[in-house]
Design a protein around this motif. Sequence first.
Motif, PDB file in Angstrom:
ATOM      1  N   GLU A 160       0.819  -1.220   0.000  1.00  0.00           N
ATOM      2  CA  GLU A 160       0.000   0.000   0.000  1.00  0.00           C
ATOM      3  C   GLU A 160       0.851   1.268   0.000  1.00  0.00           C
ATOM      4  OE1 GLU A 160      -3.117  -0.043   2.932  1.00  0.00           O
ATOM      5  OE2 GLU A 160      -3.822  -2.004   2.261  1.00  0.00           O
ATOM      6  N   VAL A 161       2.148   1.125   0.130  1.00  0.00           N
ATOM      7  CA  VAL A 161       3.044   2.281   0.053  1.00  0.00           C
ATOM      8  C   VAL A 161       3.143   2.686  -1.414  1.00  0.00           C
ATOM      9  CG1 VAL A 161       5.405   3.103   0.411  1.00  0.00           C
ATOM     10  CG2 VAL A 161       4.351   1.568   2.081  1.00  0.00           C
ATOM     11  N   ILE A 162       2.985   3.967  -1.678  1.00  0.00           N
ATOM     12  CA  ILE A 162       3.090   4.486  -3.039  1.00  0.00           C
ATOM     13  C   ILE A 162       4.570   4.722  -3.332  1.00  0.00           C
ATOM     14  CG2 ILE A 162       2.372   6.292  -4.659  1.00  0.00           C
ATOM     15  CD1 ILE A 162       0.051   4.584  -3.452  1.00  0.00           C
ATOM     16  N   GLY A 163       5.056   4.090  -4.388  1.00  0.00           N
ATOM     17  CA  GLY A 163       6.480   4.120  -4.689  1.00  0.00           C
ATOM     18  C   GLY A 163       7.139   2.893  -4.094  1.00  0.00           C
ATOM     19  N   GLU A 164       8.434   2.797  -4.271  1.00  0.00           N
ATOM     20  CA  GLU A 164       9.186   1.647  -3.783  1.00  0.00           C
ATOM     21  C   GLU A 164      10.122   2.101  -2.667  1.00  0.00           C
ATOM     22  OE1 GLU A 164      11.886  -1.955  -5.639  1.00  0.00           O
ATOM     23  OE2 GLU A 164      10.821  -0.595  -6.972  1.00  0.00           O
ATOM     24  N   ILE A 165       9.913   1.557  -1.461  1.00  0.00           N
ATOM     25  CA  ILE A 165      10.771   1.921  -0.334  1.00  0.00           C
ATOM     26  C   ILE A 165      12.136   1.275  -0.534  1.00  0.00           C
ATOM     27  CG2 ILE A 165      11.160   1.701   2.144  1.00  0.00           C
ATOM     28  CD1 ILE A 165       8.227   1.924   2.601  1.00  0.00           C
ATOM     29  N   ILE A 166      13.161   2.102  -0.466  1.00  0.00           N
ATOM     30  CA  ILE A 166      14.522   1.582  -0.637  1.00  0.00           C
ATOM     31  C   ILE A 166      15.351   1.716   0.627  1.00  0.00           C
ATOM     32  CG2 ILE A 166      14.572   1.882  -3.137  1.00  0.00           C
ATOM     33  CD1 ILE A 166      16.131   4.494  -2.631  1.00  0.00           C
ATOM     34  N   ASP A 167      14.860   2.461   1.602  1.00  0.00           N
ATOM     35  CA  ASP A 167      15.537   2.570   2.887  1.00  0.00           C
ATOM     36  C   ASP A 167      14.473   2.881   3.923  1.00  0.00           C
ATOM     37  OD1 ASP A 167      17.525   2.739   4.841  1.00  0.00           O
ATOM     38  OD2 ASP A 167      17.919   4.853   4.440  1.00  0.00           O
ATOM     39  N   LEU A 168      14.521   2.194   5.067  1.00  0.00           N
ATOM     40  CA  LEU A 168      13.555   2.445   6.132  1.00  0.00           C
ATOM     41  C   LEU A 168      14.185   2.144   7.476  1.00  0.00           C
ATOM     42  CD1 LEU A 168      10.689   3.126   7.125  1.00  0.00           C
ATOM     43  CD2 LEU A 168      10.109   0.716   6.800  1.00  0.00           C
ATOM     44  N   GLN A 169      14.299   3.174   8.286  1.00  0.00           N
ATOM     45  CA  GLN A 169      14.721   3.057   9.679  1.00  0.00           C
ATOM     46  C   GLN A 169      13.548   3.604  10.490  1.00  0.00           C
ATOM     47  OE1 GLN A 169      17.818   1.602  10.019  1.00  0.00           O
ATOM     48  NE2 GLN A 169      17.789   1.616   7.794  1.00  0.00           N
TER      49      GLN A 169
ATOM     50  N   ILE B 253      13.374   6.365   2.632  1.00  0.00           N
ATOM     51  CA  ILE B 253      13.498   6.861   1.256  1.00  0.00           C
ATOM     52  C   ILE B 253      12.656   5.961   0.362  1.00  0.00           C
ATOM     53  CG2 ILE B 253      15.055   7.298  -0.696  1.00  0.00           C
ATOM     54  CD1 ILE B 253      17.352   7.584   1.338  1.00  0.00           C
ATOM     55  N   SER B 254      11.946   6.576  -0.572  1.00  0.00           N
ATOM     56  CA  SER B 254      11.233   5.803  -1.593  1.00  0.00           C
ATOM     57  C   SER B 254      11.433   6.458  -2.949  1.00  0.00           C
ATOM     58  CB  SER B 254       9.736   5.690  -1.272  1.00  0.00           C
ATOM     59  OG  SER B 254       9.072   6.903  -1.527  1.00  0.00           O
ATOM     60  N   ILE B 255      11.231   5.660  -3.991  1.00  0.00           N
ATOM     61  CA  ILE B 255      11.310   6.187  -5.348  1.00  0.00           C
ATOM     62  C   ILE B 255      10.012   5.881  -6.082  1.00  0.00           C
ATOM     63  CG2 ILE B 255      13.819   6.103  -5.540  1.00  0.00           C
ATOM     64  CD1 ILE B 255      13.547   3.510  -7.103  1.00  0.00           C
ATOM     65  N   LEU B 256       9.625   6.797  -6.949  1.00  0.00           N
ATOM     66  CA  LEU B 256       8.424   6.632  -7.766  1.00  0.00           C
ATOM     67  C   LEU B 256       8.743   7.102  -9.173  1.00  0.00           C
ATOM     68  CD1 LEU B 256       5.354   6.024  -8.038  1.00  0.00           C
ATOM     69  CD2 LEU B 256       4.958   8.423  -7.401  1.00  0.00           C
ATOM     70  N   ASP B 257       8.657   6.169 -10.119  1.00  0.00           N
ATOM     71  CA  ASP B 257       8.845   6.523 -11.522  1.00  0.00           C
ATOM     72  C   ASP B 257       7.509   6.999 -12.070  1.00  0.00           C
ATOM     73  OD1 ASP B 257      11.594   5.900 -11.779  1.00  0.00           O
ATOM     74  OD2 ASP B 257      11.105   3.768 -11.839  1.00  0.00           O
ATOM     75  N   ILE B 258       7.482   8.208 -12.599  1.00  0.00           N
ATOM     76  CA  ILE B 258       6.245   8.793 -13.110  1.00  0.00           C
ATOM     77  C   ILE B 258       5.977   8.245 -14.504  1.00  0.00           C
ATOM     78  CG2 ILE B 258       5.039  10.928 -13.693  1.00  0.00           C
ATOM     79  CD1 ILE B 258       5.524  10.499 -10.656  1.00  0.00           C
ATOM     80  N   LYS B 259       4.853   7.552 -14.630  1.00  0.00           N
ATOM     81  CA  LYS B 259       4.465   6.906 -15.882  1.00  0.00           C
ATOM     82  C   LYS B 259       3.219   7.578 -16.446  1.00  0.00           C
ATOM     83  CE  LYS B 259       6.437   2.601 -14.301  1.00  0.00           C
ATOM     84  NZ  LYS B 259       6.188   1.396 -13.575  1.00  0.00           N
ATOM     85  N   GLU B 260       2.814   7.119 -17.613  1.00  0.00           N
ATOM     86  CA  GLU B 260       1.643   7.692 -18.297  1.00  0.00           C
ATOM     87  C   GLU B 260       0.405   7.717 -17.403  1.00  0.00           C
ATOM     88  OE1 GLU B 260       1.210   9.247 -21.238  1.00  0.00           O
ATOM     89  OE2 GLU B 260       3.314   9.015 -21.807  1.00  0.00           O
TER      90      GLU B 260
END
Length: 190
Positions: free
Chosen positions: A72-81, A87-94
């Motif tokens: 349910e997290v929007i984007g991909e979590i790449i670091d979590l303390q 930190i998360s990343i989200l690639d903006i698509k169509e």
Amino acid sequence: MKKSKKERQELLRETIKLTPFITDEELAEKFSVSVQTIRLDRLELSIPELRERIKSVAETKLDDVKALPLEEVIGEIIDLQLDESAISILDIKEEHVFSRNKIARGHHVFAQANSLAVAIINDELALTAKANIRFSRPVRVGERVVAKAKVKETSQERTIVEVNSYVENEPVFKGEFTMYRSAQDTKEGS
């Protein structure tokens, strides 16, 4: 002056070490070579593609998300303390943009930041009580949004989380989220 293959590969290795989430396209532009050349260099250096680098970093740096299911997290979590930073990343698509101008709908950028603010909370219950947000510039299709969350303050039932989102180190969004959490699960001494 064009760099030798050896020099380019050494710089490529250093760049990826410092910025593991850089795309092959960004590397090609940085080194003024084709994307194919970057891919060949990565293969020769045994550097995995972006998706594998993301997974590798995530596996080593993630606490378990407690306040909501990971999917349910929007984007991909790449670091979590938990209760510290994320930190998360989200690639903006169509599907994230207005068809007329290819600008991301603001609720996607907000949702990435808000869900990261929820995910950072070390509690089974975390709800957004208040948000103060500001968009700095439009985000366009094809851009990658990197959201960085940091816990600023924690009291018995509230946690203040600041989230800054960037596209290639340029600020695009800033939010301060006041998060409600159940009192029994807060850290002692906070």
